[in-house]
Design an enzyme around this catalytic site. Structure first.
Site, PDB file in Angstrom:
ATOM      1  N   CYS A  31      34.009  45.760  44.791  1.00  0.00           N
ATOM      2  CA  CYS A  31      33.758  46.628  43.649  1.00  0.00           C
ATOM      3  C   CYS A  31      32.255  46.838  43.440  1.00  0.00           C
ATOM      4  O   CYS A  31      31.650  47.648  44.111  1.00  0.00           O
ATOM      5  CB  CYS A  31      34.459  46.098  42.397  1.00  0.00           C
ATOM      6  SG  CYS A  31      34.557  47.314  41.063  1.00  0.00           S
ATOM      7  N   HIS A 157      39.597  45.499  44.282  1.00  0.00           N
ATOM      8  CA  HIS A 157      39.467  44.042  44.180  1.00  0.00           C
ATOM      9  C   HIS A 157      40.488  43.332  45.063  1.00  0.00           C
ATOM     10  O   HIS A 157      41.594  43.019  44.611  1.00  0.00           O
ATOM     11  CB  HIS A 157      39.672  43.609  42.718  1.00  0.00           C
ATOM     12  CG  HIS A 157      38.536  43.975  41.835  1.00  0.00           C
ATOM     13  ND1 HIS A 157      37.481  43.139  41.609  1.00  0.00           N
ATOM     14  CD2 HIS A 157      38.285  45.110  41.130  1.00  0.00           C
ATOM     15  CE1 HIS A 157      36.621  43.726  40.787  1.00  0.00           C
ATOM     16  NE2 HIS A 157      37.083  44.927  40.492  1.00  0.00           N
ATOM     17  N   GLU A 159      40.574  40.318  45.884  1.00  0.00           N
ATOM     18  CA  GLU A 159      40.845  38.972  45.371  1.00  0.00           C
ATOM     19  C   GLU A 159      42.088  38.933  44.487  1.00  0.00           C
ATOM     20  O   GLU A 159      42.710  37.883  44.317  1.00  0.00           O
ATOM     21  CB  GLU A 159      39.628  38.397  44.624  1.00  0.00           C
ATOM     22  CG  GLU A 159      39.308  39.037  43.305  1.00  0.00           C
ATOM     23  CD  GLU A 159      38.426  40.281  43.357  1.00  0.00           C
ATOM     24  OE1 GLU A 159      37.835  40.623  42.316  1.00  0.00           O
ATOM     25  OE2 GLU A 159      38.337  40.918  44.435  1.00  0.00           O
TER      26      GLU A 159
END
Length: 187
Positions: A31, A157, A159
């Site tokens: 990001c 993202h 993650e």
């Protein structure tokens, strides 16, 4: 380079991205990390000295990262970001497509600022690869550098979809590149 908000530490992050790019050190931007890589490239490769994001420098003469069009009229920030899973079309022959083993993926977002398409042609001519785009081709989702062992950054993202025993493809690729670099034999 992790995601985040606010201007704290931005110039240091830009220098870290430059160091990774110039020294062929594996780089994974998430990001804000993609936005940092874009600003760094604009300043140091394209020679747009004052390139920046309008999030940090509203008056920049080179807004390579700018607010999404649909966000410009939002006055109450709350839950108005680009949120949730969005499709991303990967370009065949890129590191991103190789890592995913697919050409369309769904990834989760949480941001207001995007790559400014007014600069897309200039970046492409200088070797910046737009390896993932929204299905309509309007939003840059993944970037990478051709002549680098691993320089990949995403607007989304990863993650949010990674687990300890089932890491996301971008994290697996980054760790593999870092491992390979650690074990390179120097002449």
């Amino acid at each position: 380079m992790p995601g985040g908000f606010g201007e704290r530490g931005i110039e240091g992050k830009i220098k870290a991205a430059q160091y990774a790019r110039e020294n062929k050190i594996p780089y994974l931007g998430l990001c804000l990390g993609m936005q940092i890589a874009t600003i760094e490239y604009a300043r140091n490769v394209l020679k747009l000295e004052k390139a920046h994001s309008t999030e940090f420098e509203p008056g920049t003469p080179h807004p390579v990262i700018a607010m999404l069009d649909e966000q410009r009229k939002v006055t109450k920030k709350g839950g108005t970001m680009r949120l949730g899973a969005q499709p991303c079309q990967l370009k065949l022959g890129t590191k991103a497509a190789e890592l995913y083993g697919s050409f369309v993926v769904n990834e989760r977002h949480r941001h207001r600022y995007e790559f400014n398409n007014a600069y897309r042609e200039k970046f492409e001519k200088a070797g910046f690869v737009f390896s993932g785009l929204s299905p309509d081709g309007k939003l840059v989702e993944v970037i990478e550098l051709k002549d680098h062992p691993f320089f990949v950054a995403s607007q989304f993202h990863p993650e949010f979809q990674s687990k300890p025993h089932q890491p996301h493809p971008l994290f697996k690729g980054f760790v593999a590149a870092a491992h390979a670099r650690m074990h390179q034999k120097t002449p």
